[in-house]
Write a protein that holds these residues in place. Sequence first.
Motif, PDB file in Angstrom:
ATOM      1  N   VAL A 192       3.927  -4.480  -4.669  1.00 31.98           N
ATOM      2  CA  VAL A 192       5.314  -4.214  -3.854  1.00 31.98           C
ATOM      3  C   VAL A 192       6.349  -3.747  -4.961  1.00 31.98           C
ATOM      4  CG1 VAL A 192       4.493  -5.694  -1.947  1.00 31.98           C
ATOM      5  CG2 VAL A 192       6.015  -6.567  -3.401  1.00 31.98           C
ATOM      6  N   LYS A 193       7.446  -3.552  -4.388  1.00 33.41           N
ATOM      7  CA  LYS A 193       8.643  -2.984  -4.984  1.00 33.41           C
ATOM      8  C   LYS A 193       8.892  -4.310  -5.907  1.00 33.41           C
ATOM      9  CE  LYS A 193      12.086  -0.536  -2.655  1.00 33.41           C
ATOM     10  NZ  LYS A 193      11.696   0.635  -3.474  1.00 33.41           N
ATOM     11  N   ALA A 194       9.277  -4.011  -7.160  1.00 29.09           N
ATOM     12  CA  ALA A 194       9.436  -4.990  -8.179  1.00 29.09           C
ATOM     13  C   ALA A 194      10.782  -5.761  -7.783  1.00 29.09           C
ATOM     14  CB  ALA A 194       9.612  -4.590  -9.470  1.00 29.09           C
ATOM     15  N   ARG A 226       2.998  -4.861   4.333  1.00 31.65           N
ATOM     16  CA  ARG A 226       4.120  -5.532   5.387  1.00 31.65           C
ATOM     17  C   ARG A 226       3.895  -4.909   6.583  1.00 31.65           C
ATOM     18  NH1 ARG A 226      10.091  -5.702   3.717  1.00 31.65           N
ATOM     19  NH2 ARG A 226       9.804  -3.588   3.515  1.00 31.65           N
ATOM     20  N   SER A 227       4.166  -3.458   6.682  1.00 32.84           N
ATOM     21  CA  SER A 227       4.183  -2.705   7.770  1.00 32.84           C
ATOM     22  C   SER A 227       2.693  -2.071   8.118  1.00 32.84           C
ATOM     23  CB  SER A 227       5.217  -1.625   7.938  1.00 32.84           C
ATOM     24  OG  SER A 227       5.133  -0.818   6.501  1.00 32.84           O
ATOM     25  N   LYS A 280      14.686   3.841 -14.119  1.00 35.85           N
ATOM     26  CA  LYS A 280      14.238   3.119 -13.144  1.00 35.85           C
ATOM     27  C   LYS A 280      14.623   1.480 -13.785  1.00 35.85           C
ATOM     28  CE  LYS A 280      11.117   4.710  -9.661  1.00 35.85           C
ATOM     29  NZ  LYS A 280       9.779   4.706  -9.343  1.00 35.85           N
ATOM     30  N   LEU A 293       0.824  -1.177   0.009  1.00 37.49           N
ATOM     31  CA  LEU A 293       0.010  -0.164  -0.053  1.00 37.49           C
ATOM     32  C   LEU A 293       0.790   1.121  -0.077  1.00 37.49           C
ATOM     33  CD1 LEU A 293      -2.649  -1.205   2.345  1.00 37.49           C
ATOM     34  CD2 LEU A 293      -2.942  -1.195  -0.056  1.00 37.49           C
ATOM     35  N   ALA A 294       2.043   1.280  -0.716  1.00 37.19           N
ATOM     36  CA  ALA A 294       2.745   2.525  -1.127  1.00 37.19           C
ATOM     37  C   ALA A 294       1.905   3.007  -2.002  1.00 37.19           C
ATOM     38  CB  ALA A 294       4.209   2.339  -1.751  1.00 37.19           C
ATOM     39  N   GLY A 302       2.832  -4.492 -10.552  1.00 35.15           N
ATOM     40  CA  GLY A 302       3.899  -3.656 -10.410  1.00 35.15           C
ATOM     41  C   GLY A 302       4.734  -3.647 -11.881  1.00 35.15           C
ATOM     42  N   MET A 356       1.427   3.451  -5.050  1.00 32.67           N
ATOM     43  CA  MET A 356       0.638   3.074  -6.296  1.00 32.67           C
ATOM     44  C   MET A 356      -0.516   2.021  -5.957  1.00 32.67           C
ATOM     45  SD  MET A 356       1.527   4.182  -9.063  1.00 32.67           S
ATOM     46  CE  MET A 356       1.126   3.030 -10.278  1.00 32.67           C
ATOM     47  N   GLY A 357       0.111   1.218  -4.757  1.00 29.93           N
ATOM     48  CA  GLY A 357      -1.026   0.118  -4.416  1.00 29.93           C
ATOM     49  C   GLY A 357      -2.350   0.780  -3.603  1.00 29.93           C
ATOM     50  N   PRO A 397      11.270  -8.672  -3.774  1.00 29.47           N
ATOM     51  CA  PRO A 397       9.937  -8.641  -2.942  1.00 29.47           C
ATOM     52  C   PRO A 397       8.639  -9.384  -3.545  1.00 29.47           C
ATOM     53  CG  PRO A 397      11.101  -6.649  -2.846  1.00 29.47           C
ATOM     54  CD  PRO A 397      11.677  -7.410  -3.818  1.00 29.47           C
ATOM     55  N   VAL A 415       0.434  -1.640 -15.437  1.00 27.42           N
ATOM     56  CA  VAL A 415      -0.153  -0.340 -15.059  1.00 27.42           C
ATOM     57  C   VAL A 415       0.225   0.880 -15.475  1.00 27.42           C
ATOM     58  CG1 VAL A 415      -1.444   0.798 -13.356  1.00 27.42           C
ATOM     59  CG2 VAL A 415      -1.352  -1.831 -13.527  1.00 27.42           C
ATOM     60  N   GLY A 467       1.053   6.302 -13.462  1.00 26.54           N
ATOM     61  CA  GLY A 467       1.513   6.982 -12.360  1.00 26.54           C
ATOM     62  C   GLY A 467       0.488   7.066 -11.203  1.00 26.54           C
ATOM     63  N   LYS A 517       1.259   1.476   7.031  1.00 24.35           N
ATOM     64  CA  LYS A 517       0.795   2.227   5.835  1.00 24.35           C
ATOM     65  C   LYS A 517      -0.999   1.932   5.650  1.00 24.35           C
ATOM     66  CE  LYS A 517       4.392   2.719   2.826  1.00 24.35           C
ATOM     67  NZ  LYS A 517       5.555   2.074   3.396  1.00 24.35           N
TER      68      LYS A 517
HETATM   69  P1  NDP Z   1       7.546   0.783  -4.025  1.00 26.55           P
HETATM   70  O1  NDP Z   1       7.885   0.418  -5.410  1.00 26.55           O
HETATM   71  O2  NDP Z   1       8.074   1.969  -3.229  1.00 26.55           O
HETATM   72  O3  NDP Z   1       7.397  -0.335  -2.949  1.00 26.55           O
HETATM   73  C1  NDP Z   1       6.895  -0.032  -1.646  1.00 26.55           C
HETATM   74  C2  NDP Z   1       6.116  -1.082  -1.349  1.00 26.55           C
HETATM   75  O4  NDP Z   1       6.368  -2.670  -1.228  1.00 26.55           O
HETATM   76  C3  NDP Z   1       5.653  -0.977   0.332  1.00 26.55           C
HETATM   77  O5  NDP Z   1       4.289  -1.369   0.299  1.00 26.55           O
HETATM   78  C4  NDP Z   1       6.524  -1.986   0.856  1.00 26.55           C
HETATM   79  O6  NDP Z   1       6.226  -2.449   2.281  1.00 26.55           O
HETATM   80  C5  NDP Z   1       6.652  -3.183  -0.156  1.00 26.55           C
HETATM   81  N1  NDP Z   1       7.711  -3.920   0.060  1.00 26.55           N
HETATM   82  C6  NDP Z   1       9.025  -3.867  -0.266  1.00 26.55           C
HETATM   83  N2  NDP Z   1       9.709  -4.848   0.016  1.00 26.55           N
HETATM   84  C7  NDP Z   1       8.626  -5.644   0.468  1.00 26.55           C
HETATM   85  C8  NDP Z   1       8.703  -7.043   0.827  1.00 26.55           C
HETATM   86  N3  NDP Z   1       9.998  -7.655   0.782  1.00 26.55           N
HETATM   87  N4  NDP Z   1       7.931  -7.795   1.433  1.00 26.55           N
HETATM   88  C9  NDP Z   1       6.752  -7.169   1.292  1.00 26.55           C
HETATM   89  N5  NDP Z   1       6.372  -6.026   0.922  1.00 26.55           N
HETATM   90  C10 NDP Z   1       7.579  -5.153   0.434  1.00 26.55           C
HETATM   91  O7  NDP Z   1       5.655   1.433  -4.377  1.00 26.55           O
HETATM   92  P2  NDP Z   1       5.211   1.973  -5.622  1.00 26.55           P
HETATM   93  O8  NDP Z   1       3.631   2.237  -4.848  1.00 26.55           O
HETATM   94  O9  NDP Z   1       5.883   3.125  -5.890  1.00 26.55           O
HETATM   95  O10 NDP Z   1       5.219   0.956  -6.690  1.00 26.55           O
HETATM   96  C11 NDP Z   1       4.718  -0.245  -6.629  1.00 26.55           C
HETATM   97  C12 NDP Z   1       5.064  -0.920  -7.989  1.00 26.55           C
HETATM   98  O11 NDP Z   1       4.241  -0.249  -8.775  1.00 26.55           O
HETATM   99  C13 NDP Z   1       6.508  -1.212  -8.398  1.00 26.55           C
HETATM  100  O12 NDP Z   1       6.679  -2.213  -9.096  1.00 26.55           O
HETATM  101  C14 NDP Z   1       6.650   0.396  -9.202  1.00 26.55           C
HETATM  102  O13 NDP Z   1       7.758  -0.037 -10.144  1.00 26.55           O
HETATM  103  C15 NDP Z   1       5.351   0.297  -9.871  1.00 26.55           C
HETATM  104  N6  NDP Z   1       5.024   1.605 -10.153  1.00 26.55           N
HETATM  105  C16 NDP Z   1       4.464   1.974 -11.165  1.00 26.55           C
HETATM  106  C17 NDP Z   1       3.981   3.211 -11.540  1.00 26.55           C
HETATM  107  C18 NDP Z   1       3.414   3.342 -12.898  1.00 26.55           C
HETATM  108  O14 NDP Z   1       3.221   4.546 -13.213  1.00 26.55           O
HETATM  109  N7  NDP Z   1       2.818   2.218 -13.182  1.00 26.55           N
HETATM  110  C19 NDP Z   1       4.573   4.493 -11.011  1.00 26.55           C
HETATM  111  C20 NDP Z   1       5.186   3.826  -9.755  1.00 26.55           C
HETATM  112  C21 NDP Z   1       5.444   2.634  -9.442  1.00 26.55           C
HETATM  113  P3  NDP Z   1       6.380  -1.611   3.505  1.00 26.55           P
HETATM  114  O15 NDP Z   1       5.618  -0.324   3.629  1.00 26.55           O
HETATM  115  O16 NDP Z   1       6.292  -2.705   4.493  1.00 26.55           O
HETATM  116  O17 NDP Z   1       7.890  -1.061   3.346  1.00 26.55           O
END
Ligand code: NDP
Length: 478
Positions: A74-76, A33-34, A260, A10-11, A101, A13-14, A79, A127, A130, A37
Amino acid sequence: MPAQIGVTGLAVMGANLARNFARNGYTVALHNRSVAKTDALLAAHGDEGDFIRTETLAELVENLETPRRVLIMVKAGGPVDSVIDSLVPLLDEGDIIIDAGNSNFVDTRRREADLAEKGLHFVGVGVSGGEEGALLGPSIMPGGSKESYAALGPMLEKISAHVDGEPCCAWVSTDGAGHFVKMVHNGIEYADMQVIGEAYNLLRTGAGLEPAAQAKIFEEWNKGELASFLIEITAEVLGHVDAKTGKPLVDVIVDSAGQKGTGRWTVQSGLDLGSPISAIAESVFARGLSSQRDQRAIGQEVLQGHEVAVDLGENFVEDVRQALFASKLVSYAQGLDMLTSAGKEYNWELKLDEIASLWRAGCIIRAELLKDITKAYAADEKPANLLFAPAFAEAIGAAVPAWRRVIATAVQLGVPVPVFSSSLAYYDGLRSKRLPAALTQGLRDLFGAHTYSRIDVEGSFHTQWSGDKTEIEAEDTH
Ligand code: NDP
């Protein structure tokens, strides 16, 4: 009531995708995870729809209707694998894991194959749009099995962007096709941004037009055949004044472009497929060169330019617009051609008209042009290359004189235009009757006995270069 979809990650994008589902009437189970959020999302937006708060993946899964749909955001990379590993023991046959992602399509193919063996559907979804798109309606490019699309597609279509009531979401093809198409979208996006940058640079360095004046020009351009999101936001950025210094913001931003990885993946994949995506590759390299700031600092001191003063002519601004348009067409043509090659390589039935239609709204490369591209590929006779579709052959042909003038001017002025010029080289390469590849083949045959084909007789041939130089028919084993 159980949730129709669960979102984990749930950063930004989620969270925005989860809100988009909820705003469209779906009950959404939330997990991160945490837990902080999850709680932050609920505190700020909990009243936007039906959310279920969960603290563990097991709890998330328990709260879903079947077949379960769990969307991972989550992060590509690692994770995603780690979340999948935790989810698998909690799910039943027929459940659907969605990775929305920016994953590499190679990983998606691997994950899909692994999970299919376990009776689970894995859907890699591209997706684009942004943060704002995720919330208000992105362009969505789903892969995975057709069967899973029946259970998932209508929900994705509902939250996607729409054009004239049609969703910018459709099943693209199996396994990693969705992520592949998203990757190529990003490759085109890189080239699109680079050609805009080259136009800006020429107008600045060549014509001496300040950012504010250029903002007006880009605004004007956005009313014609260049109309697109990227041209629109170029006008916005160029018109923006830095509050601290009073200078145009573009003048205080460090001229080193980040990346990226999706552009790089597109180029790597283009090389694997032997697909000539030169404009896209040059745009990735241009970012690379911009980032070599230490070398650029030395280059400014030691490398000579020998620039030549040129008369820009009365229509320089219009010439640059046409060069930008022609180069942009080439980057789309190359990206779409790469999709054709990938379809053959990976057995994907990619429909280019549908893919172009998915990009009409919601995504970063959304542009008026995509309506015509959609039409070109919807015709009974599909063009072998976008540039061969009659409307595009005519449009790019009309721009050629200005395109050549602008590149010649840029060369004289010492202004780098890697994508303008490589696009024109691609265009000229496509239309050349004879390419120097014949000489390349002759050279390869001489130093490596690689053989060549003849224009007049079938078969493979080799000239006995180190012997009596007679030609023999050869098996093409090299
Ligand atoms: P991030 O890529 O910054 O990832 C953060 C999220 O991933 C948090 O929820 C974090 O949890 C979680 N996370 C990281 N490591 C782990 C793990 N090992 N286990 C479980 N959860 C984990 O978030 P974004 O929202 O920016 O992007 C998400 C995806 O969307 C990415 O793949 C990114 O490339 C893609 N994206 C797409 C865009 C678009 O325009 N389509 C724009 C931006 C991103 P915690 O809070 O606990 O740390």
